[in-house]
Structure formats: C-alpha cells, structure tokens
Design a protein around this motif. Structure first.
Motif, PDB file in Angstrom:
ATOM      1  N   PHE A   1     -15.932 -41.158  23.696  1.00  0.00           N
ATOM      2  CA  PHE A   1     -17.203 -40.779  23.072  1.00  0.00           C
ATOM      3  C   PHE A   1     -16.935 -39.851  21.903  1.00  0.00           C
ATOM      4  CE2 PHE A   1     -20.097 -42.188  26.477  1.00  0.00           C
ATOM      5  CZ  PHE A   1     -19.196 -42.383  27.522  1.00  0.00           C
ATOM      6  N   GLU A   2     -17.473 -40.206  20.753  1.00  0.00           N
ATOM      7  CA  GLU A   2     -17.452 -39.282  19.610  1.00  0.00           C
ATOM      8  C   GLU A   2     -18.742 -38.500  19.636  1.00  0.00           C
ATOM      9  OE1 GLU A   2     -15.094 -41.747  16.187  1.00  0.00           O
ATOM     10  OE2 GLU A   2     -16.913 -40.634  15.608  1.00  0.00           O
ATOM     11  N   VAL A   3     -18.636 -37.190  19.578  1.00  0.00           N
ATOM     12  CA  VAL A   3     -19.801 -36.335  19.790  1.00  0.00           C
ATOM     13  C   VAL A   3     -19.898 -35.301  18.668  1.00  0.00           C
ATOM     14  CG1 VAL A   3     -20.789 -34.617  21.351  1.00  0.00           C
ATOM     15  CG2 VAL A   3     -19.662 -36.633  22.302  1.00  0.00           C
ATOM     16  N   GLN A   4     -21.105 -35.124  18.159  1.00  0.00           N
ATOM     17  CA  GLN A   4     -21.325 -34.162  17.071  1.00  0.00           C
ATOM     18  C   GLN A   4     -22.457 -33.210  17.461  1.00  0.00           C
ATOM     19  OE1 GLN A   4     -19.637 -34.509  13.889  1.00  0.00           O
ATOM     20  NE2 GLN A   4     -20.461 -32.463  13.527  1.00  0.00           N
ATOM     21  N   PRO A   5     -22.192 -31.910  17.490  1.00  0.00           N
ATOM     22  CA  PRO A   5     -23.285 -30.966  17.794  1.00  0.00           C
ATOM     23  C   PRO A   5     -24.401 -31.084  16.749  1.00  0.00           C
ATOM     24  CG  PRO A   5     -21.155 -29.857  17.859  1.00  0.00           C
ATOM     25  CD  PRO A   5     -20.914 -31.224  17.288  1.00  0.00           C
ATOM     26  N   ASP A   6     -25.658 -30.958  17.209  1.00  0.00           N
ATOM     27  CA  ASP A   6     -26.798 -31.162  16.304  1.00  0.00           C
ATOM     28  C   ASP A   6     -26.998 -30.003  15.336  1.00  0.00           C
ATOM     29  OD1 ASP A   6     -27.130 -33.489  17.621  1.00  0.00           O
ATOM     30  OD2 ASP A   6     -29.139 -33.054  18.412  1.00  0.00           O
ATOM     31  N   GLU A   7     -26.786 -28.794  15.820  1.00  0.00           N
ATOM     32  CA  GLU A   7     -27.193 -27.629  15.033  1.00  0.00           C
ATOM     33  C   GLU A   7     -26.041 -26.896  14.360  1.00  0.00           C
ATOM     34  OE1 GLU A   7     -30.396 -26.587  14.667  1.00  0.00           O
ATOM     35  OE2 GLU A   7     -31.191 -28.227  15.899  1.00  0.00           O
ATOM     36  N   SER A   8     -24.810 -27.203  14.747  1.00  0.00           N
ATOM     37  CA  SER A   8     -23.711 -26.409  14.177  1.00  0.00           C
ATOM     38  C   SER A   8     -22.487 -27.277  13.925  1.00  0.00           C
ATOM     39  CB  SER A   8     -23.353 -25.271  15.135  1.00  0.00           C
ATOM     40  OG  SER A   8     -22.942 -25.807  16.366  1.00  0.00           O
ATOM     41  N   GLU A   9     -21.521 -26.678  13.310  1.00  0.00           N
ATOM     42  CA  GLU A   9     -20.236 -27.340  13.093  1.00  0.00           C
ATOM     43  C   GLU A   9     -19.524 -27.499  14.425  1.00  0.00           C
ATOM     44  OE1 GLU A   9     -18.574 -27.760   9.736  1.00  0.00           O
ATOM     45  OE2 GLU A   9     -20.746 -27.832   9.383  1.00  0.00           O
ATOM     46  N   VAL A  10     -18.615 -28.450  14.497  1.00  0.00           N
ATOM     47  CA  VAL A  10     -17.770 -28.563  15.684  1.00  0.00           C
ATOM     48  C   VAL A  10     -16.906 -27.306  15.772  1.00  0.00           C
ATOM     49  CG1 VAL A  10     -15.781 -29.792  16.651  1.00  0.00           C
ATOM     50  CG2 VAL A  10     -17.699 -31.080  15.705  1.00  0.00           C
ATOM     51  N   PHE A  11     -16.873 -26.700  16.956  1.00  0.00           N
ATOM     52  CA  PHE A  11     -16.037 -25.508  17.135  1.00  0.00           C
ATOM     53  C   PHE A  11     -14.564 -25.861  16.935  1.00  0.00           C
ATOM     54  CE2 PHE A  11     -17.397 -27.160  21.376  1.00  0.00           C
ATOM     55  CZ  PHE A  11     -16.201 -27.749  21.773  1.00  0.00           C
ATOM     56  N   SER A  12     -13.768 -24.851  16.583  1.00  0.00           N
ATOM     57  CA  SER A  12     -12.341 -25.119  16.424  1.00  0.00           C
ATOM     58  C   SER A  12     -11.645 -24.985  17.767  1.00  0.00           C
ATOM     59  CB  SER A  12     -11.811 -24.141  15.367  1.00  0.00           C
ATOM     60  OG  SER A  12     -10.651 -23.525  15.805  1.00  0.00           O
ATOM     61  N   TYR A  13     -10.678 -25.832  18.023  1.00  0.00           N
ATOM     62  CA  TYR A  13     -10.048 -25.864  19.340  1.00  0.00           C
ATOM     63  C   TYR A  13      -8.582 -26.238  19.220  1.00  0.00           C
ATOM     64  CZ  TYR A  13     -10.954 -30.829  18.602  1.00  0.00           C
ATOM     65  OH  TYR A  13     -10.992 -32.087  18.055  1.00  0.00           O
ATOM     66  N   GLU A  14      -7.856 -26.047  20.299  1.00  0.00           N
ATOM     67  CA  GLU A  14      -6.416 -26.312  20.330  1.00  0.00           C
ATOM     68  C   GLU A  14      -6.139 -27.458  21.308  1.00  0.00           C
ATOM     69  OE1 GLU A  14      -4.038 -24.637  18.673  1.00  0.00           O
ATOM     70  OE2 GLU A  14      -5.324 -23.083  17.796  1.00  0.00           O
ATOM     71  N   PRO A  15      -5.017 -28.147  21.152  1.00  0.00           N
ATOM     72  CA  PRO A  15      -4.685 -29.227  22.089  1.00  0.00           C
ATOM     73  C   PRO A  15      -4.577 -28.697  23.524  1.00  0.00           C
ATOM     74  CG  PRO A  15      -3.175 -29.246  20.214  1.00  0.00           C
ATOM     75  CD  PRO A  15      -3.982 -27.995  20.104  1.00  0.00           C
ATOM     76  N   GLY A  16      -5.228 -29.368  24.452  1.00  0.00           N
ATOM     77  CA  GLY A  16      -5.175 -28.962  25.855  1.00  0.00           C
ATOM     78  C   GLY A  16      -6.448 -28.285  26.315  1.00  0.00           C
ATOM     79  N   GLN A  17      -7.291 -27.875  25.371  1.00  0.00           N
ATOM     80  CA  GLN A  17      -8.540 -27.228  25.782  1.00  0.00           C
ATOM     81  C   GLN A  17      -9.557 -28.273  26.223  1.00  0.00           C
ATOM     82  OE1 GLN A  17      -9.256 -24.346  22.369  1.00  0.00           O
ATOM     83  NE2 GLN A  17      -9.426 -23.029  24.171  1.00  0.00           N
ATOM     84  N   TYR A  18     -10.599 -27.791  26.893  1.00  0.00           N
ATOM     85  CA  TYR A  18     -11.619 -28.711  27.396  1.00  0.00           C
ATOM     86  C   TYR A  18     -12.999 -28.169  27.048  1.00  0.00           C
ATOM     87  CZ  TYR A  18     -12.367 -25.285  31.088  1.00  0.00           C
ATOM     88  OH  TYR A  18     -12.658 -24.132  31.761  1.00  0.00           O
TER      89      TYR A  18
END
Lengths: 274, 338
Positions: A26-43
């Motif tokens: 699933f490709e998912v885009q938050p409606d109100e904000s930018e996608v948060f920044s994250y690191e490999p392995g996070q959930y």
C-alpha cells in the motif's frame, strides 16, 4: 496533539505482491502533512477506523516527498480490513516508531540479508537504503525464500533491479515448486548454509517467520558469525507503539521502543517470550 | 502549617468542594471506594479504598477520539479532557503509585498527553496512615506510611487533630482557599506527627522483603514456583484492576453506523488475549507465563528500567485475589528459592 491519535492518510496505490494477493503493498500519503522522515527498520501504527490499529514495518526507504509504503499480509482483523480497502480510501497513520537498523555504524561493512516470506518487507527498506548509497557499503548479499514461487514478494526488485546493482547478489529459494521453477528448492537456513558466506567484516540481518529466524541464527553461528553481528527484527502485538501501554515487553525491553531491531547478543540475554 | 479545625476533616472537605471537583474515599454499596465526594465524612477506619485513585489519572475506560466515516471522508475529533480535580484522603502508597506510573507515562520521549494533563491538574491531598492494614507492606518496597511522594498536601493524624503540611506550591494554593476551615497549628509538631506515622507497626514489612530476590533473575525466571503459584489462577485480572501501579492499556474501536469512538481501557497481562496475535501465536500462552510476567515486571523489569519496584505495598492484590496469588505470596515463595 495526543500521540495516540493518528493522522488521516489516503491509500494512493495498492500492488498485489503474491499470486494469491495475500500480500499487498500500500502506498499511503498523509492528508494534512508531509510524510515523516524515518529510518530503515522503523514501523508505523496503521488504523482502519472502526476496526482498530496494528504495527506495520515501513517497507519504503525515506525520500522527501515520496509516499510511505507498507507491505501487508492478510493475517488478522486489521490487516484483513486493510486488504478490503481500495485506492482513495482513508486510513490512520502514526509514527515512525521504534529503533532502526544502525546503517551509519555499518558503513563500509559487507551485509548479508536473509529474508523469508513477508519478512522481506522491513529488509527491503534497508536494502534500498544500501543500494541508494551503494558506495558506503561493501558487498551486498540477499538470501530470500518463500513457500512457493508464487509467494515471492517484490518480484521486480528481486529479478530485475537488485541483481543489476554492482556488488550485490540475489539468491532465491522456495520451499516447494512445480515445473515452472528452475531455481533452488530448499528451506532458507539450509540454502544459506549451502551458500556459506564468510563472517569476515559482515553483518547478517534476518527477518522472517520465527521458526526460520531460529534456524537461520543457528546456521549463521555455525558459519562463524558472532552474536553481535547477527541482527533481526521482531514482531509482537502492540497497542501504543510508544512504550506506554505495557504490551510488548520481552523481559525489561519493550519491542516498540527498544526494538524492533535487536542483535542476537541482545536477544540472548532476554527471556524467550516472543 | 495548619491544623484541621475541631479535629475533623469534614469542614476542610466542605471548603475544598466549594471551588473544586473533590474526590475522596466514600461508601458505596457498603464498600469504601475512591469516588466523587458526596458530602460525608471520611469513612471510619478505612485503610485503602477498594479501587485505587489511579483512575482519576488513567480512567478505566476513556474515549481518545471520535470519528465520522470509516474508509471515506474521515473526520477525527480528539476527545477533550475533563477539568481539574482534588483527590482527598489518598493514602501515601497510592500517591506514590501515581508518581510511579508517571515514570512510564510521563517519560520524555512519548509522554502520554491525557495522563500528563490530568496529573498536572490533580491536587493530591494525602492522609498519612496511623495504622497498617492486614496486608500492608509499603516499607518492604521502599515506601512509608508517612511518605509525601506524589502528594501536594500531607495530612498527619495526631491525638489532638490533623496537622496539615503543603508539599508543593499547588498544595499551598489549595490550602489558602480553605483558610476559614483551618486553625493555625500552634505548638503542633508536624515532624513528630510524621514520625509517629512513619513508625507504626507493620508486621508484614518485617516478615518479607523482595530485596535481592530477583538478583539471579534467570534462575528465578526458570523456577518451578511460577507453575505452582499459577495453578489456581482464573485469569480474572482483578489484581491489575485494583493495583495502583498497573498501567497497561488497550485501544479499541467501537463503531455505530458510520461514527465511531476509539477507546482506551485498562488491560491485564493476566488475560489470555493480552498478547495473543493474529495467527494464534501467543508468547505467554498459559497462566504460568502470565503470572510470572506480573511479578517479574514489578520486582525486576520495572526495577531495571526505572530503578525502583513497580509495587507500593498497598496489599490490594492480597485483599482481592480470589485464589491467593498476590505479591505477598510471590515474595514469600521467591525468598525461599533464592
């Protein structure tokens, strides 16, 4: 804002990964904000409103402006509801949560990725991170298996993209196959041992079903990998994702905030309650 | 320092209730519970209330948000939090327990918004103990019948009446509101009143001690005592519900038509489905693992994470467990195996 209240996000694209579509990305885009920044392995915690919430590893690799991707196997209540969702539907997202693969520490090292089934989802984030900053890592090896050829996830990357990356090799296996498969037929840990990688300056990262992880770790140890150079990522039931609800402890560690990424050395000192 | 006028706490409670939402031990269906005050004196000879005051800060069930729509046109509204409260007649163990939960829910990385707001807006007026109950053992786990931990105001019972001491600025403000109900405590010695409470007899705290029982935790973890202890467990979860330091919660959605609520409610590690996952995998499948989890958490995991026991010695689990599986029993068993 209450950290337990998710942000509304829209499903932009759904890609079936397996022949039976029991795994979809699933490709998912938050409606109100930018996608948060994250690191490999996070959930992240994903919600279907009215059904509930569950933790799902982020399978994409962070890039400003790019949507989040989650590869999800239909196994329970929330994942079942996610599988019923259509493009354009709204879900809830909060995160990113948990620790991550220590990619900065691994610079210059050789990396051996060992995945089984949907266990490739969190590894994919890591693999693409390494592929994108290819010059920062040594040789990359992927050993990946599924029950059958139809159950292999991320086929485009497995067959087209990753084998083309310089200094990267992809080794595929399936538990069982018909005439349509001329590749390896073996369980992942057996295949791994047959391929026999050198532990020198190498980090082994594994994710898959618990039984596969168990035998993979045994195989890695026989191959000479030290406990602190074997890394895995755990799955466990969670409610809050932020270390507050008490759910996901293994001994004095909480998978949600201290994990999901652990070295085998760390796991060895914890009770076997996962 | 002030003294409750006429040696009764009732005028003080009346004064407090004029401009505050006052909660206190009350009698309901013949039992002493912590609830919204209804105008009566504190019950005679209560030790601890059946439920703990933790529910003022972490309600048994609360809604986090309301939403309209399921997959489409979603609109989320966070649920507002109720106003400030005064918790009166809290016991020192229960006041300390609120602080202990705050270690977890108030930690810097992801503070729990709702708990934090309630903690900040709740004034805790603690009544020190002049007698230990049958199952009291606060001293064995680092507490005291006169402890002011987690309190804004301390009340010490003395032969002449009740001596009051403000512990925090918030406590001082509240005391100022009720000056008319108080007398100056001339000649009253708050330190000796506290020392008298401090020194009350507490036989259980002499008898048992968890200190060192989990030092060799691998061995304790593997001990057969868990299976023996858990043999009678009905997985009813009452231990966690009455426990002032248990904070585990679950989130769940309730959907009516197209509108729904996401609730948060207490959960218990003693329930079979606590850790049951999709695909029927359960890391703690039987009462044995779950019983062990409860006591290991309070006596070892909490200690290694937060530096103190996750138990304040209130004894409610011993009061309420229908089959006698409680902290006192566990400590006794553990003392024997180590």
């Amino acid at each position: 804002m209450d950290p337990l209240v998710p942000e509304v996000a829209t499903i932009r694209k759904i890609t079936p990964e397996t022949a039976s579509a029991d795994v979809k990305t699933f490709e998912v885009q938050p409606d109100e904000s930018e996608v948060f920044s994250y690191e490999p392995g996070q959930y992240a915690m994903l919600s279907v409103f009215g059904v509930g919430e569950c933790p799902v590893s982020i399978t994409s690799t962070y890039e400003p402006g790019a949507p989040l991707e989650f590869s999800i196997k239909e196994v329970g209540r929330v994942t079942g509801a996610l599988h019923e969702a259509q493009v354009g539907h709204k879900i809830g997202v909060r995160g990113p949560y948990g620790n991550h693969f220590p990619v900065k520490q691994w610079q210059g090292r050789r990396l051996l990725f060992i995945g089984g089934g949907i266990g490739l989802a969190p590894l994919r984030s890591l693999i693409n991170y390494c592929v994108r900053s290819r010059e920062n890592f040594g040789e990359l090896q992927l050993v990946y298996g599924a029950r059958s050829p139809k159950d292999l996830c991320f086929k485009e990357e497995l067959f087209d993209n990753w084998p083309e990356v310089s200094g990267m090799q992809v080794h595929l296996t399936v538990d069982a196959a018909g005439d349509d498969w001329d590749g390896e037929v073996a369980l992942v840990p057996d295949f791994l041992e047959e391929l026999s990688f050198s532990p020198d300056d190498t980090i082994a990262v594994t994710c898959g079903p618990p039984i596969m992880i168990r035998f993979t770790i045994e195989a890695l140890k026989r191959m000479g990998f030290a406990d602190h150079k074997i890394v895995t990522t755990l799955e466990i039931k969670m409610q809050c994702g932020v270390g507050n609800c008490g759910r996901c402890n293994i001994g004095d560690k909480y998978v949600c905030v201290d994990g999901p990424v652990f070295t085998y050395q760390e796991l060895s000192s914890l009770p076997q309650e996962y | 320092m002030k003294m409750a006028a006429a040696g009764s706490l009732l005028p003080l409670m009346e004064a407090l209730s004029e401009s505050n939402d006052l909660w206190a031990p009350i009698v309901e269906d013949g039992q002493v519970v912590f609830g919204r005050w209804k105008g009566e004196s504190l019950p005679d000879n209560y030790r601890v209330t059946d439920n703990s005051p933790k529910e003022l800060l972490l309600p048994q069930t609360e809604s986090l948000m309301r939403f309209e729509g399921v997959y489409d046109q979603l609109d989320i509204k966070e649920e507002p939090i109720e106003g400030p409260k005064v918790a009166f007649g809290v016991r020192p163990c229960d006041a300390a327990a609120l602080d202990l939960i705050a270690e977890v829910l108030g930690s810097d990385d992801y503070p729990d918004e709702r708990f934090g707001q309630r903690k900040d807006s709740t004034t805790v007026v603690t009544l020190a103990c002049d007698e230990a109950g049958e199952h009291c053992f606060c001293r064995a786990v680092g507490g005291s019948p006169a402890s002011d931990r987690g309190s804004d105001i301390m009340i010490y019972p003395t032969d002449e009446g009740y001596l009051l001491r403000a512990v925090t600025g918030a406590g001082q403000d509240i005391l100022r509101q009720c000056e008319s109900a108080l007398d100056p405590a001339e000649g009253g010695d708050v330190e000796s009143a506290a020392a008298d409470c401090e020194d009350i007899e507490m036989p259980l705290a002499e008898e048992i001690s968890p200190d060192g029982v989990t030092e060799d935790w691998h061995r304790v973890f593997e001990s057969p005592i868990w299976e023996q202890l858990a043999g009678r467990c009905r997985s009813c979860g009452i231990c966690g519900y009455v426990c002032p330091t248990c904070y585990c919660f679950a989130l769940f959605d309730d959907l009516r038509g197209n509108s729904g609520v996401r609730f948060r409610g207490w959960d218990s590690c003693q329930f079979e489905d606590y850790l049951l996952m999709a695909g029927d995998h359960n890391p703690r499948p039987t009462e044995t693992e779950r019983t062990r989890q409860r006591f290991m958490h309070k006596l070892h995991y909490f200690v290694s994470r937060w530096g103190e026991y996750g138990c304040v010695g209130c004894g409610r689990c011993a009061d309420k467990c229908p089959v006698g599986i409680h902290m006192l029993a566990a400590i006794k068993e553990l003392e024997e195996v180590v």
